[in-house]
Design a protein around this motif. Structure first.
Motif, PDB file in Angstrom:
ATOM      1  N   UNK A 122      18.720 -10.030  15.542  1.00 29.66           N
ATOM      2  CA  UNK A 122      17.436 -10.590  15.959  1.00 29.66           C
ATOM      3  C   UNK A 122      17.626 -11.850  16.794  1.00 29.66           C
ATOM      4  N   UNK A 123      16.631 -12.152  17.575  1.00 27.58           N
ATOM      5  CA  UNK A 123      16.650 -13.392  18.338  1.00 27.58           C
ATOM      6  C   UNK A 123      16.138 -14.519  17.426  1.00 27.58           C
ATOM      7  N   UNK A 124      16.932 -15.566  17.284  1.00 27.43           N
ATOM      8  CA  UNK A 124      16.512 -16.647  16.385  1.00 27.43           C
ATOM      9  C   UNK A 124      15.285 -17.374  16.922  1.00 27.43           C
ATOM     10  N   UNK A 125      14.519 -17.983  16.017  1.00 35.18           N
ATOM     11  CA  UNK A 125      13.286 -18.646  16.416  1.00 35.18           C
ATOM     12  C   UNK A 125      13.477 -20.127  16.694  1.00 35.18           C
ATOM     13  N   UNK A 126      14.534 -20.717  16.164  1.00 42.06           N
ATOM     14  CA  UNK A 126      14.735 -22.140  16.398  1.00 42.06           C
ATOM     15  C   UNK A 126      16.231 -22.407  16.522  1.00 42.06           C
ATOM     16  N   UNK A 127      16.540 -23.631  16.928  1.00 44.93           N
ATOM     17  CA  UNK A 127      17.941 -23.944  17.189  1.00 44.93           C
ATOM     18  C   UNK A 127      18.779 -23.925  15.928  1.00 44.93           C
ATOM     19  N   UNK A 128      18.171 -24.284  14.814  1.00 46.80           N
ATOM     20  CA  UNK A 128      18.937 -24.302  13.561  1.00 46.80           C
ATOM     21  C   UNK A 128      19.469 -22.921  13.220  1.00 46.80           C
ATOM     22  N   UNK A 129      18.579 -21.900  13.302  1.00 47.96           N
ATOM     23  CA  UNK A 129      19.052 -20.572  12.922  1.00 47.96           C
ATOM     24  C   UNK A 129      19.904 -19.950  14.035  1.00 47.96           C
ATOM     25  N   UNK A 130      19.856 -20.548  15.243  1.00 47.13           N
ATOM     26  CA  UNK A 130      20.706 -20.049  16.326  1.00 47.13           C
ATOM     27  C   UNK A 130      22.165 -20.450  16.099  1.00 47.13           C
ATOM     28  N   UNK A 131      22.384 -21.454  15.253  1.00 47.27           N
ATOM     29  CA  UNK A 131      23.753 -21.934  15.014  1.00 47.27           C
ATOM     30  C   UNK A 131      24.601 -20.852  14.350  1.00 47.27           C
ATOM     31  N   UNK A 132      23.988 -20.108  13.426  1.00 48.18           N
ATOM     32  CA  UNK A 132      24.780 -19.144  12.651  1.00 48.18           C
ATOM     33  C   UNK A 132      25.482 -18.103  13.518  1.00 48.18           C
TER      34      UNK A 132
ATOM     35  N   UNK B 159       8.265 -10.062  25.078  1.00 45.63           N
ATOM     36  CA  UNK B 159       7.026  -9.321  25.349  1.00 45.63           C
ATOM     37  C   UNK B 159       6.339  -8.949  24.027  1.00 45.63           C
ATOM     38  N   UNK B 160       7.147  -8.545  23.045  1.00 47.64           N
ATOM     39  CA  UNK B 160       6.603  -8.171  21.741  1.00 47.64           C
ATOM     40  C   UNK B 160       5.839  -9.343  21.122  1.00 47.64           C
ATOM     41  N   UNK B 161       6.433 -10.523  21.174  1.00 44.13           N
ATOM     42  CA  UNK B 161       5.769 -11.686  20.571  1.00 44.13           C
ATOM     43  C   UNK B 161       4.491 -12.039  21.315  1.00 44.13           C
ATOM     44  N   UNK B 162       4.496 -11.851  22.626  1.00 48.12           N
ATOM     45  CA  UNK B 162       3.281 -12.133  23.396  1.00 48.12           C
ATOM     46  C   UNK B 162       2.200 -11.114  23.086  1.00 48.12           C
ATOM     47  N   UNK B 163       2.639  -9.844  22.913  1.00 40.41           N
ATOM     48  CA  UNK B 163       1.663  -8.775  22.704  1.00 40.41           C
ATOM     49  C   UNK B 163       1.146  -8.746  21.265  1.00 40.41           C
ATOM     50  N   UNK B 164       1.950  -9.233  20.335  1.00 41.25           N
ATOM     51  CA  UNK B 164       1.532  -9.178  18.931  1.00 41.25           C
ATOM     52  C   UNK B 164       1.633 -10.557  18.283  1.00 41.25           C
ATOM     53  N   UNK B 165       0.753 -11.470  18.664  1.00 36.26           N
ATOM     54  CA  UNK B 165       0.854 -12.827  18.115  1.00 36.26           C
ATOM     55  C   UNK B 165       0.591 -12.867  16.611  1.00 36.26           C
ATOM     56  N   UNK B 166       0.006 -11.817  16.059  1.00 37.39           N
ATOM     57  CA  UNK B 166      -0.322 -11.802  14.631  1.00 37.39           C
ATOM     58  C   UNK B 166       0.882 -11.442  13.776  1.00 37.39           C
ATOM     59  N   UNK B 167       1.923 -10.890  14.443  1.00 36.13           N
ATOM     60  CA  UNK B 167       3.026 -10.296  13.697  1.00 36.13           C
ATOM     61  C   UNK B 167       3.741 -11.327  12.840  1.00 36.13           C
ATOM     62  N   UNK B 168       4.090 -10.930  11.610  1.00 35.85           N
ATOM     63  CA  UNK B 168       4.785 -11.800  10.675  1.00 35.85           C
ATOM     64  C   UNK B 168       6.139 -12.246  11.216  1.00 35.85           C
ATOM     65  N   UNK B 169       6.827 -11.328  11.901  1.00 34.27           N
ATOM     66  CA  UNK B 169       8.173 -11.645  12.381  1.00 34.27           C
ATOM     67  C   UNK B 169       8.125 -12.711  13.464  1.00 34.27           C
ATOM     68  N   UNK B 170       6.922 -13.000  13.966  1.00 33.57           N
ATOM     69  CA  UNK B 170       6.795 -14.013  15.004  1.00 33.57           C
ATOM     70  C   UNK B 170       6.654 -15.422  14.440  1.00 33.57           C
ATOM     71  N   UNK B 171       6.653 -15.540  13.093  1.00 26.91           N
ATOM     72  CA  UNK B 171       6.447 -16.884  12.542  1.00 26.91           C
ATOM     73  C   UNK B 171       7.645 -17.351  11.740  1.00 26.91           C
TER      74      UNK B 171
ATOM     75  N   UNK C  35       5.504  -0.143  15.926  1.00 28.85           N
ATOM     76  CA  UNK C  35       6.408   0.999  16.044  1.00 28.85           C
ATOM     77  C   UNK C  35       6.885   1.154  17.483  1.00 28.85           C
ATOM     78  N   UNK C  36       5.965   0.984  18.422  1.00 28.54           N
ATOM     79  CA  UNK C  36       6.312   1.144  19.834  1.00 28.54           C
ATOM     80  C   UNK C  36       7.390   0.134  20.218  1.00 28.54           C
ATOM     81  N   UNK C  37       7.231  -1.098  19.743  1.00 31.85           N
ATOM     82  CA  UNK C  37       8.233  -2.109  20.088  1.00 31.85           C
ATOM     83  C   UNK C  37       9.565  -1.863  19.392  1.00 31.85           C
ATOM     84  N   UNK C  38       9.510  -1.328  18.181  1.00 36.12           N
ATOM     85  CA  UNK C  38      10.760  -0.979  17.508  1.00 36.12           C
ATOM     86  C   UNK C  38      11.520   0.046  18.352  1.00 36.12           C
TER      87      UNK C  38
END
Lengths: 253, 267
Positions: free
Chosen positions: A1-11, A241-253, A176-179
């Motif tokens: 997955x693409x990390x959401x912040x710099x801290x989790x990008x370190x791993x 694009x997924x995050x822009x299209x689905x701002x409600x998605x849990x994985x976006x937070x 599902x489409x984005x998956x």
């Protein structure tokens, strides 16, 4: 997955750094021939020295992959919608889809080349063929997985079938489409490279083959690294694009 | 005021009840077996009343509610709302299910406005009304939240607002508080009574909780086990507005006992 912040990008970065260090140590300590296995430094050197060549060769591969992927989205989603909503089409098309999917793409690549030539078109078609299937399957699954309560709610208001599709079914299927799209976009790069391997005039796959035949392993590896970077870049683009299209998605937070 | 009953579809003559159900029967055929879900269901629904269908799980009360809502059609019998046969869903009905059924991709206010969108009436007035409804159920300030950020009780409140947004003349509620914890449930019952006092909507409510049925209703229609028929028809003569105190009153307990007897779980 693409990390959401710099801290989790370190791993992942620490993980990659560790692999690079061990790799370099192994190559230096045991004096491995760079034709057999170039070290990270050799690959870096080759990358820097040939950066304009690598950049030039990345462009066609990028175009082939992205166009093949977009074509798969443009055709795959409508096909999935038809398959999911019509029993007849489902029974007719699904077995054909699975049958075509079970044909190895590497095996039909030479035929595609005969049909579409050495240029962009043949690579685009192969990239499309490999990216098509996950998009159709995941979209169709998403269409069928619409919560029945939501459809009933729309029906209670006498929504038209078109309204039910645009306002309920389709948004419900988006995750599902984005998956499917995430799998498809990385497959599209593989498809483009398969096409370039079988016969091409340019592209990273072409460069990789040429470098390999000249025993220029550092350059071949550099092409490989650029290919992975291209795949990661395209994957990340779909995630954005997924995050822009689905701002409600849990994985976006 | 929220939800003034509009004239037009409303029964004007006292001779025509708001809802009229006569010998309603629903059966399903599977192979050579015929399964009777409900039969001999006959009663009238008064304009502005709150009627509860009480019965054991799987007895067919939800089936009956869906027949009244036009979501499924009865095998035989008469189902009339405002003197007209119900053959399909009507936009004058509002429905609330056990699950809130909110669309995760829509914000709270956009979920509430969904019926107006389908009916092609999403205008400034509708948006104002949606905000007012959200305020009534205590969700001011949550307009732009997504359902995933709300608790189960809050989601059900949003669903209630959505059911009321188009000023339905008949509110159909299928175990709407069934998935909530006891305390939230009691809160929601008071909220429903409050809303009903403000909107004068006619409500048909399905539940399998005896105390819930007695607490909120004018009339409790007790369904027997399958094939369901009406086991008892209880007029609840407790005064409105009702509050938690009334749950401990003698009259309340007596009615609970009567409903229990009708259900065959008390003697």
């Amino acid at each position: 997955m693409i990390p959401h912040d710099w801290k989790s990008a370190i791993y992942p970065l620490v993980g990659i750094a560790a692999i690079v260090v061990i790799w370099q140590l192994y190559v230096s300590m045991f004096g491995i021939n760079r034709i057999v296995l170039p070290g990270p430094f050799d690959i870096w050197d080759a990358s820097v020295k040939n950066w304009s060549l690598l950049l030039t060769e990345t462009w066609p591969t990028f175009v082939e992959s992205i166009l093949g992927f977009l074509l798969a989205v443009a055709i795959g989603i409508p096909v999935a919608v038809c398959v999911a909503n019509s029993r007849v089409l489902n029974l007719t098309l699904y077995p054909i889809l699975i049958a075509t999917q079970s044909v190895p793409k590497v095996a039909i690549a030479p035929i595609i080349l005969v049909w579409f030539g050495l240029g962009l078109k043949s690579k685009l078609v192969i990239a499309f063929l490999v990216a098509f299937f996950p998009i159709v399957v995941d979209t169709a699954t998403g269409m069928r997985a619409t919560p029945p309560g939501l459809v009933e709610l729309a029906r209670a208001l006498r929504a038209s079938p078109f309204q039910i599709f645009t306002k309920v079914q389709f948004p419900a299927a988006l995750p599902f489409i984005f998956a499917g799209a995430k799998v498809a976009v990385t497959l599209a790069v593989i498809g483009a490279v398969i096409g370039e391997f079988v016969g091409s005039l340019n592209g990273l796959g072409n460069l990789l083959l040429t470098a390999n035949s000249q025993l220029d392993s550092p350059l071949a590896w550099a092409a490989l690294v650029w290919l992975s970077l291209l795949g990661i870049l395209l994957f990340a683009a779909v995630v954005v694009v997924e995050r822009l299209a689905m701002p409600w998605s849990e994985s976006g937070h | 005021m929220i939800g003034q009953v509009e004239s037009g579809m409303v029964a004007t003559s006292a001779a025509i009840p708001f809802g009229h159900f006569k010998d309603v029967r629903q059966s399903f055929t599977r192979g050579s077996n015929t399964l009777v879900a409900i039969e001999n269901i006959s009663f009238d629904l008064k304009q502005g009343s709150l009627v509860t269908l009480l019965g054991p799980s799987g007895c067919g009360k939800t089936t009956f509610l869906k027949i009244v809502g036009g979501l499924i059609s009865a095998t035989s019998g008469t189902v009339q709302i405002s003197g007209r046969d119900v053959t399909e869903p009507h936009p004058d009905f509002g429905v609330v299910f056990q699950q809130a059924n909110l669309m995760p991709w829509r914000t709270v206010i956009s979920n509430v406005l969904f019926p107006m969108e389908i009916l092609g009436r999403r205008d400034a007035a509708a948006v104002t009304r949606a905000s007012e409804l959200l305020a009534i159920v205590g969700l001011s300030g949550f307009d732009e939240a997504y359902p995933s950020q709300l608790s189960g009780g809050m989601q059900q409140r949003v669903a209630l607002c959505r059911a009321l947004i188009h000023k339905p003349k008949l509110l159909l509620m299928d175990e709407p508080f069934g998935a909530l914890d006891e305390l939230t449930r009691m809160e929601m019952q008071d909220l429903l009574l409050d809303i009903r006092a403000k909107t004068a909507a006619t409500v048909m409510f399905v539940t399998h909780s005896i105390s819930e049925a007695i607490y909120i209703s004018d009339t409790v229609v007790v369904f027997s086990k399958r094939p369901a028929t009406i086991a008892d028809y209880i007029d609840v003569d407790l005064p409105y507005p009702r509050s938690a105190e009334i749950r401990y009153a003698a009259g309340f307990t007596e009615l609970e006992h009567r409903a229990g007897r009708a259900l065959g779980i008390a003697r």
